[in-house]
Design a protein around this motif. Structure first.
Motif, short mmCIF file in Angstrom:
data_model
loop_
_atom_site.label_atom_id
_atom_site.label_comp_id
_atom_site.label_asym_id
_atom_site.label_seq_id
_atom_site.Cartn_x
_atom_site.Cartn_y
_atom_site.Cartn_z
N ARG A 185 31.24 32.29 35.76
CA ARG A 185 31.83 33.16 36.87
C ARG A 185 31.79 32.62 38.24
N PRO A 186 32.26 33.14 39.03
CA PRO A 186 32.35 32.74 40.54
C PRO A 186 30.88 32.68 41.30
N PHE A 187 30.52 31.33 41.71
CA PHE A 187 29.25 31.28 42.46
C PHE A 187 29.44 31.98 43.69
N VAL A 188 28.67 32.62 44.18
CA VAL A 188 28.79 32.96 45.74
C VAL A 188 27.27 32.83 46.39
N LEU A 241 38.98 36.63 52.99
CA LEU A 241 37.91 35.46 52.78
C LEU A 241 37.78 35.26 51.25
N LEU A 242 38.18 34.02 51.04
CA LEU A 242 37.95 33.49 49.45
C LEU A 242 36.91 32.82 49.50
N MET A 243 35.85 33.09 48.49
CA MET A 243 34.79 32.15 48.12
C MET A 243 35.22 31.38 46.93
N ALA A 244 35.14 30.03 47.14
CA ALA A 244 35.72 29.04 45.96
C ALA A 244 34.50 27.89 46.18
N VAL A 245 33.32 28.15 46.09
CA VAL A 245 32.55 27.02 46.17
C VAL A 245 31.84 26.66 44.86
N GLY A 246 32.27 27.08 43.86
CA GLY A 246 32.17 26.66 42.43
C GLY A 246 31.67 27.90 41.38
N ARG A 247 31.11 27.42 40.30
CA ARG A 247 30.90 28.38 39.24
C ARG A 247 29.44 28.37 38.65
N GLN A 248 29.08 29.45 38.17
CA GLN A 248 27.57 29.55 37.63
C GLN A 248 27.68 30.04 36.20
N VAL A 249 26.90 29.63 35.25
CA VAL A 249 27.20 29.76 33.91
C VAL A 249 26.71 31.07 33.46
#
Length: 472
Positions: A143-146, A258-266
């Motif tokens: 899922r998205p990482f915030v 604002l779009l958060m797109a810094v990576g993903r976390q399992v």
């Protein structure tokens, strides 16, 4: 509570889980598939499919503004942002039946729509069901990482899970993160009429070859996307419609969304892996090359396995575990032949090591050959001359390829086959391709590998001279 005994229990109905379920049940195994969210997982509902549908709409809008060199008068497109999102939804709905609960139940899979947790080394609980299985597969995706940036919880923000439901066009979209998701969404929204600023704490396209990445960055900036690199974010503030992002050097970026797109976390939350004796870290389940966990009855595939986070990797992993679970055959996963692509315009694609990585690993034994799109006739006819291909060659075989240019995501498939099959550069150079096609950049790159050996070799010239003198 219903007690179920089965051969294979799969947690997660994304690409990897669905591939295993379909393959295993059709070959005679009893399969239980558990999914607490949407069938099809992130790729279908919030990732690959909707993003490429949005990019396709953006390309149509952009084409209306760039026809001048072809004798077509440019015009400003009238973008109905809500209708664009309708297109995205229709694409999802068109694919959804393939991933649906009804289809898999029709194949013979027992589908349980609930969240799963372990209840021992070989047991899983999902709702009012307790499933005991000979083999269990964790295919929960990511899922998205915030990141915990100060102020992030005080303002509304979008992620890839929510941006496709946004029906009103953002006036100014701020994107935090200069990776594939962030850059794809940045260009698409710019072409659909939004002002866009990308803020990246390090380098944009940081995992790709810097030279090929520069080609794409130049194009995005020329289209009006502001890309700020080496710009760590230290604070987020403002209100809905008036977002402020503060950079470490004191600069303030203001925007409407604002779009958060810094990576993903399992996604492993709630699985209670400890009860199954399954080791894991924040990167994913700890697995070996055979994708087995510390509990030999439990496998992990796709993002959950803690490696490359791509849909096609999950599908590849599915084949690895099916061979082991169904046929008892040894099978191990590798990454050397796994390509990836970013679907900006021009596209960016990579397989194997970049030039810098290859030289670090193999030193001067590596030869790098290249070919420019501008020297390809089809690229000239299409006006797609921006780009290049670089091939890293070791002992006559390609080990890595970097491509920036039109259809790079398609062209990389040629090299994925070559590397997987361990083909030599001579096989690629000897391939006959239809003319004119963009794929000729690959063949010409292979030809560039042999050119110095043929044209700059005194021995070759002497042999040719002798043959011409004495050949009847």
């Amino acid at each position: 509570m219903e007690q179920i005994k089965t051969d294979i229990c799969i947690i997660g109905a994304g690409s990897g889980g669905l591939s295993i379920a379909a393959g295993a049940v059709q070959m005679g195994a009893r399969v239980v598939l558990i999914e607490g969210g949407e069938m099809g997982g992130d790729c279908l509902n919030a990732g690959c499919v909707p993003s490429k549908a949005l990019i396709a709409a953006a390309k149509h809008a952009h084409a209306m503004t760039t026809g001048g060199p072809f004798g077509i008068t440019p015009t400003t497109p009238q973008v109905d942002f809500g209708a664009v999102k309708d297109h995205v939804r229709r694409v999802i709905e068109g694919i959804a039946p393939v991933d649906s609960q009804e289809r898999f139940e029709g194949l013979g899979v027992r589908v349980i729509r609930d969240w799963a947790k372990f209840d021992g080394p070989e047991a899983v609980i999902a709702g009012n069901h307790r499933i005991t299985a000979r083999r269990i597969v964790i295919a929960t995706g990511s899922r998205p990482f915030v990141p915990p940036i100060p102020g992030v919880d005080s303002v509304p923000y979008l992620t890839n899970e929510t941006i496709f439901a946004q029906r009103e066009r953002p006036e100014h979209l701020i994107v935090i993160g200069g990776g594939p998701i962030g850059m794809e969404m940045a260009q698409a929204h710019r072409r659909l009429g939004c002002a866009v600023t990308v803020i990246e704490g390090a380098k944009a396209f940081g995992r790709d070859d810097p030279e090929t990445a520069a080609v794409v960055l130049k194009k995005l900036r020329a289209e009006g996307v502001e890309v700020m690199e080496e710009a760590p974010v230290v604070r987020i503030g403002g209100t809905a419609g008036a977002i402020e992002v503060e950079i470490k050097d004191g600069r303030i970026v203001k925007g409407s969304h604002l779009l958060m797109a810094v990576g993903r976390q399992v996604s492993l939350d709630g699985l209670e892996l400890e009860k199954a004796g399954v080791d894991y870290t924040r990167k994913g389940v700890t697995v070996g090359a055979d994708l087995r966990s510390s509990n030999r009855k439990v496998y992990a595939v796709g993002d959950a396995a803690g490696g490359l986070q791509f849909t096609h990797v999950a599908g590849y992993h599915a084949g690895i575990v099916i061979r082991q679970m169904l046929f008892g055959l040894p099978s191990k996963a590798s990454t050397a032949h796994i390509p990836w692509a970013t679907y900006t315009d021009p596209e960016l694609a990579q397989i194997g090591p970049t030039e810098a990585e290859a030289r670090k690993q193999h030193g001067d034994a590596v030869q790098v050959v290249r070919f420019e799109y501008a020297e390809n006739d089809r690229a000239q006819t299409e006006g797609k001359t921006e780009g290049l291909i670089k091939v890293m060659v070791l002992k006559g075989r390609p080990i890595g390829v970097s491509i920036a240019g039109a259809q790079a995501g398609e062209l990389i498939g040629f090299w994925a086959l070559a590397i997987a099959a361990k083909l030599k550069m001579s096989a690629i150079a000897g391939t006959v391709l239809p003319y004119p096609t963009l794929n000729e950049v690959s063949k010409r790159a292979a030809g560039a590998y042999f050119s110095p050996r043929l044209f700059d070799n005194p021995m070759v010239k002497r042999v040719v001279g002798l043959v011409q003198r004495f050949l009847p």
